[in-house]
Structures are given as C-alpha cells and as structure tokens.
Design a protein around this motif. Structure first.
Motif, short mmCIF file in Angstrom:
data_model
loop_
_atom_site.label_atom_id
_atom_site.label_comp_id
_atom_site.label_asym_id
_atom_site.label_seq_id
_atom_site.Cartn_x
_atom_site.Cartn_y
_atom_site.Cartn_z
N ARG A 6 20.70 80.22 58.09
CA ARG A 6 20.35 80.39 56.68
C ARG A 6 21.49 80.02 55.74
O ARG A 6 21.43 80.32 54.55
CB ARG A 6 19.97 81.86 56.43
CG ARG A 6 18.84 82.37 57.31
CD ARG A 6 17.50 81.94 56.82
NE ARG A 6 16.90 82.93 55.92
CZ ARG A 6 16.00 82.65 55.00
NH1 ARG A 6 15.62 81.41 54.82
NH2 ARG A 6 15.49 83.59 54.25
N ASN A 45 20.80 78.70 52.34
CA ASN A 45 19.86 79.46 51.48
C ASN A 45 20.61 80.33 50.50
O ASN A 45 21.73 80.78 50.79
CB ASN A 45 18.97 80.36 52.34
CG ASN A 45 17.93 79.57 53.10
OD1 ASN A 45 18.16 79.14 54.21
ND2 ASN A 45 16.79 79.37 52.48
N LEU A 102 17.07 85.80 51.02
CA LEU A 102 17.20 86.44 52.34
C LEU A 102 16.33 87.69 52.45
O LEU A 102 16.04 88.35 51.46
CB LEU A 102 18.65 86.85 52.59
CG LEU A 102 19.72 85.76 52.55
CD1 LEU A 102 21.07 86.35 52.90
CD2 LEU A 102 19.38 84.61 53.47
N GLU A 139 18.73 90.26 56.75
CA GLU A 139 19.70 89.16 56.61
C GLU A 139 20.74 89.49 55.55
O GLU A 139 21.92 89.19 55.71
CB GLU A 139 18.97 87.86 56.25
CG GLU A 139 18.13 87.32 57.39
CD GLU A 139 17.13 86.25 56.95
OE1 GLU A 139 16.63 85.53 57.82
OE2 GLU A 139 16.81 86.16 55.74
#
Ligand SMILES: Nc1ncnc2c1ncn2[C@@H]1O[C@H](COP(=O)(O)OP(=O)(O)OP(=O)(O)O)[C@@H](O)[C@H]1O
Ligand SMILES: [Mg+2]
Lengths: 234, 290
Positions: free
Chosen positions: A125, A128, A133, A137
């Motif tokens: 991720r 991102n 999230l 996360e």
C-alpha cells in the motif's frame, strides 16, 4: 537508574484534575502494561510523558534527563516515541511519506525496507494515501512510524482497539517480536489479556490514581480486583 | 458581442488569476500550516511593489527590482514571524486578525508617509514592451511573460512542496501539527521558513504586477480580499485549490467586467457562496481538518 521515571505527576485539563500523584518507572528492555477503565487516565499519562500535555507538578526523567514540560519534538529526539490512541496518520500523505516523515529527525532510522519487511501489507500500500487505509493498516503504519525511529522506548496507546481479531493477532505478533529484540514498550490496552500476555510488569490506574503495580500473574490472581478496576469477569 | 474583446478579457482574467494565485498561495499555505490568518498579506504585496520601485529607481534594472522586492519581503516575513506572529500561534483567530490587520495598516500608512499617496510607476521592462500577435488577438507582451513567470514560479513551488523534506513537513503540518511535533520535528523552525517564503511570494507578486497596475499605498487591499475568496473557493492549505481557485476568480472578475465592471466583486462573492453551500471545505479542501 530506570529508563523512565515518572514521579508524582499531576495533570489537569483546564480545571479538571486528571492525574493525581502518578508515579511509575520503566526499565530498559521491559514491557510494561498500563491498564484501567475508560477515563482512568491512561492516555493522559502517556501524553504527559510525551510532552503533549504539561504536568502541573511532578517530575519526569527519561534517559537520565528531566523532560517534564519539554515540547514533544525534543522528547522524541531523545528517543521516546508515542503511538497515539487516535493513530494520527497524515491522511493526505502516502504510506511511504508518512514513514519518511517519521525518519527525518531519527538518529539511526531504519531503512524503509526493514519497515516493509515487518509490515508486508504496508509495502503493498506504500503509494496509497493514509486516508485510504483500513483501520488495521493505519495502526500498522502508526506503529511502523514509531519503529523506524529506533526509539529507546515506545508508548503504545490502545493499538488493538477496534480491530478485527485476526489483525490483533498479527499486531500482537509484531509487538512480541519487537519486545524480544529488546525494545522497551509501555502498552495501554482495554484488551487486558493481550496486554498482560506481553507485559513483564503492569500498573492499574483508577480515576487518575495508581492502584496497582506488580507482575501480571499477581494481578490475574486477584479476580475481585480485576473485576472492580478492569471490568474483567473471572 | 465583440470576439476580440472576449478574447482580451479571457486573457486578462488569466493574468489577473495568475497573480492572485501567487498571492493566495502564500496566504493559504501560511493559514494551512501555521493556522494564522495573515491580514497583512496584502500590505506585504504592496511593500514588495514599493521595494521594487525603489530598486528600479536606483538601478534601472527590472530584474534587480524583482530580486529586491522578493528579498525585502523574505526579510520582512522573517522579522515579523519572530517578532509578532509566533506569539499568536496559540491565540484565537480573532486576535490574529486584529494583530495582522493592525500590522497591515501600519505598513500602509508608513509607506504613505514616506512616499506620499500619489501613484508611482514601475515601467514595463524593455524585454516586455509591445504586443504579441496571437492571431486572434494582439496582447501585451509583458502580460504573456507574466503568465510564464508565474507558471515557472508555481513549478518551483510545487517541487519544493512535493519533492523536498521541507515540503513534506509543510504538507504534514497543514493536516496535523501536533503529530509532526510528536514525530520529533521542530515545527516552529518550519513555521519561520514557511512564513518567510509565503511573504516572499507576496513581495514577488507585488513587483511583477507593478507595471500592470498603479503602485499606491492601498494597492494590496483589494488583492487581499480577492485572495481570501480564492482560498475559500479552492480550500484552505491546498496548492491545487489556490491554483484553480485563483484562475477561476480571475476569469469571473474579468468576464463580468465585459457586462458591468461594478458587478465583478459581487459575482466573485456569489461564486464563493455557491462553493460554500455545495462544498464547504472548498474545491480541493480536505474535510474535517483540524
Ligand atoms: N481533552 C480533554 N479535555 C477534558 N478532559 C479530558 C480530556 N481528555 C480526557 N479528559 C478526562 O481526563 C480523564 C482521563 O482521560 P484519559 O483519556 O486519560 O483516559 P483513558 O484511561 O485513556 O481512557 P480510554 O480508555 O477511554 O482511552 C477522563 O475523566 C476524561 O474525561
Ligand atoms: Mg485513552
């Protein structure tokens, strides 16, 4: 000398007295659990130690120096790192930028790969944004930001709160691994079993007072006390 | 309807917008990162124009005038941050507004006392005289160059914000100052740099705009109001918000002027009201920032 010594601190929110002569100490390589019901003063204690709140009286010594009322950045630069209850991921920054931000003032920061090894999910991720999230996360990222600074001590405020059991198991694994590598940790948790499973020693707070200090098995044995102060059924 | 008038006003909207972008950029980043509403920002823009005017009178070099205006405001920004603004970070917005509004008045009146109220002129530089034939329109060369100068400045600013450590700290600080602090970063030092650079952008804008407008002590007032509208439309603390908001504002002002110049401000505020109703955080603002 203990790595952290908190000596009779009193912290207020305006007029409201939240901590009453709270004293505690944490040794190097120790994992200490800080327990108590909602509103007991656990977050207030961690925030005062980190310099987010200033105690009205009392002393805090970290790594041999008086740190009470220093600004958070100076305390962080001395090697103390809070992972706040609200996680406080910077939503507009990417995962990687959040981690890099944390490394900027660290003396010996981890290489990013080491953080991604510990949290493979974050590697997937990394481009991102923080706000994209999931809760789990975000918590991984919050912990990663602390670990990459290689701090002398980490303060974890309810790292397992509101997360799916499988993710909690993952995070407990990370905490255990980190502790076994010698990281000093103070953990605040509502998940009493998880915290006691990790801790060498624990404190219980009630209404801003320390009401217990001792080993986890001593606390577990006192089922009546557990029930009264932690809401845990025998 | 006259097509060349429409084209000319579209281009005027673009140049006006570009300058608003420069002024609003400093304002929005200072507000976003430091939480300070700087009502002296328009006065900074004006002082930049006068610094440029003085430097030009002494050297007859437009480039030196621009450098002088930017450098003077970098210095002014640093001195004012250390001497005044930093005492207001923890104060309510009303206090900040009073203090910076007062500072703006002092600067405007000091300049008026020194230079008098009459307008001064900073001529278009030699490399900017005349007009360019765009095919559909003859347009002043300098104004086209201003567009280029602003574009280059924005690219530099973008690179600073998105490709440097300082930029990373500023973008993080716009969202969550406390967490940046908890991660070991001395935000106070960053604030000084941000306030200095934001002020410098205002001074820079003042000089490059000086040949297009008249240089008078209260030239910054309207620009300040329009820049606030820009950041409300674009979203506080947002680079893209200031950019798109500035261009929209420039075009609204300029195109309304074709019909009736007196309505320009009204239309601008109407646009702001519409944005506030449909998207209170502004076009590029993040909801729920603290
Ligand atoms: N920002 C604040 N303003 C005023 N009072 C506060 C504030 N934050 C906490 N308190 C009060 O201080 C006391 C201690 O709160 P604290 O957040 O430290 O508890 P906690 O043990 O962390 O609880 P929880 O498990 O719910 O996180 C509570 O009575 C709470 O209501
Ligand atoms: Mg708490």
């Amino acid at each position: 000398m203990s790595l952290l010594e908190v000596d009779k601190i009193n912290t207020y929110y305006g007029e409201a007295h939240a901590l009453f002569d709270v004293s505690l100490h944490v040794e190097q390589h120790e994992v200490v659990a800080l327990l108590g019901r909602n509103g007991a003063g656990k977050s207030t204690t961690l925030n005062t130690v980190m310099g987010v709140l200033a105690p009205k009286s009392g002393a805090i010594r970290f790594a041999g120096a008086a740190v009470a009322s220093l600004p958070p950045y100076e305390i962080a630069q001395r090697g103390l790192q809070l992972v706040p209850e609200e996680r406080r991921i910077i939503g507009g920054l990417t995962v990687e930028e959040n981690i890099v931000l944390a490394t900027l003032t660290a003396e010996k920061p981890w290489p990013l790969e080491r953080a991604y090894e510990m949290f493979p999910r974050l590697a997937e991720r990394k481009r991102n944004r923080g706000r994209e999230l999931s809760g789990g996360e975000q918590q991984m990222l919050a912990i990663a930001r602390a670990l990459v600074r290689e701090p002398k001590m980490i303060l974890l405020d309810e790292p397992f709160e509101g997360l799916a059991p499988i993710i909690v198991q993952d995070l407990i694994g990370v905490c255990r691994k980190t502790a076994e590598a010698g990281q000093t940790i103070v953990i605040v948790e509502q998940n009493v079993e998880a915290a006691l499973g990790l801790a060498h020693r624990c404190y219980v707070l009630n209404n801003g007072h320390v009401v217990f200090e001792g080993r986890p098995d001593a606390l577990r044995k006192d089922t009546d006390f557990m029930h009264r102060h932690l809401g845990v059924e025998a | 309807m006259n097509w060349s008038l429409l084209w000319a006003q579209l281009f005027n909207g673009l140049t006006l917008g570009a300058l608003l972008v420069l002024v609003a950029m400093g304002l929005t980043i200072i507000f976003g990162a430091l939480g300070v509403i700087n009502f002296a920002h328009g006065a900074f823009y004006m002082v930049g124009a006068y610094a440029g005017y003085v430097a030009y009178a002494a050297t007859h070099s437009f480039v030196l005038a621009v450098i002088a205006g930017a450098a003077a405001l970098l210095l002014v920004g640093i001195v004012i941050e250390r001497g005044l603004i930093r005492y207001y970070y923890r104060r309510p917005h009303e206090d900040q507004i009073l203090a910076t509004f007062g500072l703006g008045i002092i600067l405007v009146e000091a300049v008026r006392a020194w230079f008098g109220g009459i307008s001064q002129r900073l001529p278009v530089p030699t490399w900017g005289t005349g007009a360019v034939n765009l095919g559909f329109l003859y347009y002043p060369t300098y104004r086209i160059e201003v567009l280029g100068i602003v574009a280059v400045t924005l690219v530099v600013l973008y690179l600073v914000l998105y490709r440097t450590r300082l930029g990373l700290i500023v973008r993080a600080g716009i969202e969550d100052q406390l967490m940046v602090n908890v991660l070991g970063i001395n935000v106070n030092r960053t604030f000084l740099v941000v306030f200095g650079l934001g002020s410098m952008a205002a001074g820079f804008a003042g000089v490059i705009n000086a040949p297009i407008v008249t240089v008078v002590p209260d030239m910054g007032e309207l620009v300040l109001v329009q820049s606030f509208v820009v950041i409300v439309i674009g979203g506080v603390g947002s680079f893209w918000g200031a950019l798109i908001g500035g261009l929209i504002a420039g075009e609204i002002i300029s195109l309304t002027a074709i019909v009736q110049p007196a309505y320009s401000e009204v239309m601008l505020f109407a646009a702001m009201a519409i944005v506030l109703i449909l998207r209170p955080q502004g076009l590029f603002g993040v909801q729920g920032r603290q």
